[in-house]
Design a protein around this motif. Structure first.
Motif, PDB file in Angstrom:
ATOM      1  N   TYR A 189      57.129  34.757  65.386  1.00 53.31           N
ATOM      2  CA  TYR A 189      55.773  35.267  65.445  1.00 53.31           C
ATOM      3  C   TYR A 189      55.955  36.109  66.814  1.00 53.31           C
ATOM      4  O   TYR A 189      55.191  37.155  67.056  1.00 53.31           O
ATOM      5  N   SER A 190      56.396  35.491  68.056  1.00 56.16           N
ATOM      6  CA  SER A 190      56.430  35.836  69.378  1.00 56.16           C
ATOM      7  C   SER A 190      57.246  37.335  69.278  1.00 56.16           C
ATOM      8  O   SER A 190      56.650  38.356  70.080  1.00 56.16           O
ATOM      9  N   ILE A 191      58.402  37.360  68.759  1.00 54.76           N
ATOM     10  CA  ILE A 191      59.207  38.695  68.635  1.00 54.76           C
ATOM     11  C   ILE A 191      58.412  39.647  67.803  1.00 54.76           C
ATOM     12  O   ILE A 191      58.443  40.865  68.261  1.00 54.76           O
ATOM     13  N   ALA A 192      57.760  39.178  66.956  1.00 61.38           N
ATOM     14  CA  ALA A 192      57.178  40.532  65.945  1.00 61.38           C
ATOM     15  C   ALA A 192      55.873  41.030  66.793  1.00 61.38           C
ATOM     16  O   ALA A 192      55.702  42.446  67.091  1.00 61.38           O
ATOM     17  N   ARG A 193      55.091  40.078  67.568  1.00 65.29           N
ATOM     18  CA  ARG A 193      54.191  40.604  68.513  1.00 65.29           C
ATOM     19  C   ARG A 193      54.717  41.303  69.715  1.00 65.29           C
ATOM     20  O   ARG A 193      54.024  42.310  69.913  1.00 65.29           O
TER      21      ARG A 193
END
Length: 269
Positions: free
Chosen positions: A109-113
Motif C-alpha cells: 500500500y505504501s509503495i503504491a501510494r
C-alpha cells in the motif's frame, strides 16, 4: 561537478551528495538544532534547480517526511529522467507522531501510494524505514521477500534498508541492494556495516553525515563539516551522503566541502 559513484551492483550511478527532503514537508518532531519554516514552492523549486546545477542527481524522501513526496511529485514534473528517487516504507507520521507497520500488505500500500504521490511509474530505490528493531523487522515480517516481489514487478529498481543498529545492518547486507547507514565523526558504530557492504557489492548511502547539524570539533580551528565530509566520503564503499537542507547557499557549501573531500581521497589513493 562531482563524478558519480556506482550504487553497489544496481547499475545506477549516484552523485556523492544526495538531497534530503524532510525539510520540504515536515518541521514537527525533528532533531535539528534550530527551528525552520517549510519553504514555499518557489523556494523549493529554486533549491532543486540549484542541486541539479551542482551535479546532484539523487533525491531522498519518505512517507514520514510530511508532504515531501506530494510536493516532489509536482516539483519534479518534466524532470523525472534527471533524478534517482529514493523513498521509504514502514514509517508513517501523523499528528506529530510516528507509527510503524512492516506487514506485506502495508508495504505494498505504501509503495503504491508513493508512486502516485511522486507521479512516477517506478521508484529507483525503496528502503525499509526501521523503528530500531532491525533484526525483528527482517525476520518477522520478511520484508525483503515483499520488496523482491515488487522489484520483479517493476515497481522499484532496487531495494534496501535504513536501519539503526550494527547487527541489523550486517543482517540486511545479506539481502539488500543498498543500505542507508548513520556515520559521522561523532558516531562510527556502524563502520562494520559499511565494510561488509563494500566487500559484498552492496551500495551504501550515509544518513546524518553532518549529525543533523550537531557536529562539533575537537580543535577550535578545525571545520567540523569538512572533517565529517572527509571521513564519510573517504570511506571505501560509500556511494553518497544524503544531506538535508533548504538553503541553496548551504547546499553549495556542502558541495564544495564534498569536492574537497573527494580531492583529498583521490590524493591519498
Amino acid at each position: 561537478m562531482m563524478t558519480n559513484n556506482p550504487l553497489g551492483k544496481t547499475g545506477m550511478l549516484v552523485s556523492p551528495l544526495g538531497l534530503g527532503t524532510v525539510k520540504l514537508g515536515r518541521n514537527q518532531d525533528v532533531k535539528y538544532p534550530n527551528a525552520f519554516t517549510i519553504p514555499d514552492d518557489r523556494q523549493a523549486s529554486a533549491l532543486i534547480a540549484c542541486a541539479r546545477e551542482a551535479g546532484i542527481n539523487l533525491i531522498d524522501t519518505a512517507p514520514a517526511y510530511g508532504n515531501s513526496e506530494e510536493r516532489l511529485g509536482k516539483l519534479l514534473a518534466g524532470q523525472r529522467q534527471n533524478w534517482i528517487i529514493c523513498s521509504k516504507a514502514g514509517e508513517e507520521f501523523h499528528n506529530g507522531r510516528s507509527a510503524f507497520n512492516f506487514t506485506p500488505e502495508h508495504l505494498r500500500y505504501s509503495i503504491a501510494r508513493s508512486l502516485q504521490r511522486l507521479n512516477t511509474d517506478y521508484l529507483d530505490l525503496l528502503l525499509i524505514h526501521s523503528d530500531g528493531n532491525d533484526t525483528d523487522i527482517i525476520h518477522r515480517y520478511e520484508v525483503f521477500n515483499t520488496l523482491a516481489t515488487l522489484k520483479q514487478a517493476g515497481w522499484i529498481r532496487a531495494f534496501g534498508f535504513s536501519g539503526k543498529t550494527c547487527e541489523g545492518g550486517l543482517l540486511a547486507s545479506r539481502y539488500a541492494d543498498v543500505l542507508m547507514v548513520t556515520f559521522n565523526t561523532g558516531y562510527q558504530d556502524e563502520r562494520p556495516v559499511i565494510e561488509a557492504c563494500h566487500q559484498n557489492g552492496v551500495g551504501v548511502l550515509i544518513k546524518k553525515a553532518l549529525a543533523s547539524g550537531h557536529l562539533t570539533s575537537a580543535q577550535p580551528h578545525d571545520d567540523p563539516v569538512q572533517q565529517s565530509m572527509n571521513l564519510v566520503l573517504g570511506q571505501a564503499g560509500v556511494s553518497s551522503a544524503i544531506i538535508g537542507t533548504i538553503n541553496p547557499a548551504h547546499l553549495l557549501d556542502n558541495v564544495r566541502n564534498a569536492s574537497a573531500a573527494l580531492h583529498l581521497k583521490q590524493a591519498r589513493n
